[in-house]
Design a protein around this motif. Sequence first.
Motif, short mmCIF file in Angstrom:
data_model
loop_
_atom_site.label_atom_id
_atom_site.label_comp_id
_atom_site.label_asym_id
_atom_site.label_seq_id
_atom_site.Cartn_x
_atom_site.Cartn_y
_atom_site.Cartn_z
N HIS A 94 0.82 -1.21 0.00
CA HIS A 94 0.00 0.00 0.00
C HIS A 94 0.86 1.27 0.00
CE1 HIS A 94 -3.44 -2.58 0.68
NE2 HIS A 94 -2.81 -3.12 1.70
N ASN A 95 2.09 1.13 0.46
CA ASN A 95 3.03 2.27 0.49
C ASN A 95 4.35 1.82 -0.10
OD1 ASN A 95 1.44 4.30 2.22
ND2 ASN A 95 1.39 2.44 3.47
N PRO A 96 4.43 1.68 -1.43
CA PRO A 96 5.66 1.19 -2.07
C PRO A 96 6.87 2.03 -1.66
CG PRO A 96 3.88 1.30 -3.66
CD PRO A 96 3.38 1.99 -2.42
N GLN A 97 8.00 1.34 -1.53
CA GLN A 97 9.20 2.02 -1.11
C GLN A 97 10.42 1.33 -1.69
OE1 GLN A 97 10.17 1.04 3.18
NE2 GLN A 97 8.06 0.28 3.07
N GLY A 98 11.57 2.00 -1.57
CA GLY A 98 12.82 1.42 -2.04
C GLY A 98 13.28 2.03 -3.34
N LEU A 99 14.34 1.44 -3.90
CA LEU A 99 14.97 1.96 -5.11
C LEU A 99 14.36 1.30 -6.35
CD1 LEU A 99 17.21 3.60 -6.53
CD2 LEU A 99 18.72 1.63 -6.19
N LEU A 100 13.94 2.13 -7.31
CA LEU A 100 13.40 1.66 -8.58
C LEU A 100 14.38 2.07 -9.68
CD1 LEU A 100 10.88 0.47 -10.17
CD2 LEU A 100 10.24 2.85 -10.52
N ARG A 101 14.96 1.07 -10.35
CA ARG A 101 15.90 1.35 -11.45
C ARG A 101 15.11 1.35 -12.75
NH1 ARG A 101 18.99 -1.77 -7.78
NH2 ARG A 101 21.02 -0.82 -7.30
N LEU A 102 15.17 2.49 -13.45
CA LEU A 102 14.37 2.72 -14.66
C LEU A 102 15.29 3.12 -15.79
CD1 LEU A 102 11.61 3.20 -16.09
CD2 LEU A 102 11.58 5.46 -15.03
N ASN A 103 15.09 2.53 -16.97
CA ASN A 103 15.91 2.84 -18.14
C ASN A 103 15.02 3.22 -19.30
OD1 ASN A 103 17.13 1.74 -20.86
ND2 ASN A 103 18.85 2.26 -19.55
N ALA A 104 15.47 4.19 -20.12
CA ALA A 104 14.69 4.62 -21.29
C ALA A 104 15.63 5.16 -22.36
CB ALA A 104 13.68 5.70 -20.89
N PRO A 105 15.19 5.17 -23.63
CA PRO A 105 15.99 5.82 -24.68
C PRO A 105 16.15 7.31 -24.37
CG PRO A 105 14.27 4.43 -25.63
CD PRO A 105 13.99 4.52 -24.17
N VAL A 106 17.24 7.89 -24.87
CA VAL A 106 17.61 9.25 -24.48
C VAL A 106 16.52 10.28 -24.80
CG1 VAL A 106 19.28 11.12 -24.81
CG2 VAL A 106 20.07 8.75 -24.69
N ALA A 107 16.14 10.40 -26.06
CA ALA A 107 15.18 11.44 -26.44
C ALA A 107 13.81 11.20 -25.81
CB ALA A 107 15.06 11.51 -27.97
N PHE A 108 13.35 9.97 -25.84
CA PHE A 108 12.04 9.66 -25.26
C PHE A 108 12.07 9.86 -23.75
CE2 PHE A 108 8.69 6.98 -23.56
CZ PHE A 108 7.63 7.28 -24.40
N GLY A 109 13.14 9.43 -23.12
CA GLY A 109 13.24 9.57 -21.67
C GLY A 109 13.27 11.02 -21.23
N ARG A 110 14.02 11.83 -21.95
CA ARG A 110 14.12 13.24 -21.57
C ARG A 110 12.79 13.96 -21.76
NH1 ARG A 110 18.22 14.30 -24.44
NH2 ARG A 110 17.22 15.32 -26.21
N VAL A 123 14.15 6.82 -7.32
CA VAL A 123 14.26 6.42 -8.72
C VAL A 123 15.68 6.66 -9.21
CG1 VAL A 123 13.46 6.81 -11.08
CG2 VAL A 123 11.83 6.90 -9.19
N GLU A 124 16.23 5.66 -9.86
CA GLU A 124 17.51 5.80 -10.55
C GLU A 124 17.23 5.69 -12.04
OE1 GLU A 124 21.17 3.84 -8.97
OE2 GLU A 124 21.08 2.78 -10.90
N LEU A 125 17.23 6.83 -12.73
CA LEU A 125 16.89 6.89 -14.15
C LEU A 125 18.15 6.90 -15.00
CD1 LEU A 125 14.85 7.30 -16.50
CD2 LEU A 125 15.04 9.76 -16.07
N THR A 126 18.26 5.95 -15.91
CA THR A 126 19.37 5.89 -16.85
C THR A 126 18.83 6.05 -18.27
OG1 THR A 126 20.57 4.37 -15.40
CG2 THR A 126 21.31 4.51 -17.69
#
Length: 317
Positions: A91-107, A126-129
């Motif tokens: 009900h209360n998500p927590q912790g580190l979420l590693r997320l990856n996306a293409p450069v242009a779409f992600g930005r 969130v750790e976004l790459t």
Amino acid sequence: MDNAVDLITLRLFVRVGLTGSFAAAARYHDLPPSSVSRRIARLERALGHRLLYRHTRAVRLTDVGERYFHRVGEALERLDAATEDVRGAAHNPQGLLRLNAPVAFGRRHIAPLLAEFQAAYPRIEVELTLTDAFVDPVQEGADVVIRIGSLEDSSLVARRLAMQRFVVCAAPSYLAEHGRAQTPRDLRSHNCLVYKGTRGEQPWYFRVPGEPRFGDVGVHGNLRSNNADSLVAAALEGQGIVLFPTWLLFDQLRQGTLVPILGDWEAAGEPTLQGIHAIFPENRLRSSKVDALLTVLARWETHFPPWEAPAQFDPGG
């Protein structure tokens, strides 16, 4: 529990089994590779069995290691699920979420979303790459990867976010000086600004709507780049014609700074229509962090329809 089989050692072993790499496991757990190697060697001594074959370029599981890997992996998943349940993480998500996306779409489309996402789920980090290289979520330890294009990973779960639609366009100044292409073949006499990424130059494909197959049209120009924004900037200056997805060009098309051409044809950057997907390993289905992100992405789909309807822009011939 024997120190040789403590939880972190078991997690390291499972990560090495998943990735085939001590270095990848070390990066995931923020440890030196030498520490990973020592811990697993200690685990093997404690169990009295070799779990891994070590080679110069890769590491693979032995038969005993394969059986142990599956049993330990299942146990760790149950343990993590139990821990989340006790903490109320469902009900209360927590912790580190590693997320990856293409450069242009992600930005453009992922980074702006994160403020809303983390406001809704303040206990998730969130750790976004952003990278245009192919990312295997298992190898890289990513929780969710946004992938555009073909999906060939049978071991992964995919949620489609939208279809990807392409449009051919140029600045009004270019069209005023050089005229409009009436058919895809006419592009051969125009200056086409071509994206050149990790897989080489992106082909330009076309078909008449309703036809089953796309045809490759060879185009050339005086500028190639692995950066889509650079090519769009050149097109805005009237240098040439570009082929890109509508999610990249939507603002310019809406404002009229780029004008679609060849409106009677369907364009693509691949020989088949492609989707935009969120992909993740099957075991991440149990993660409340991943479920929270997918919930936000599902609501976010209301932003996608404009990308899927390039015909709303006057093609102008």
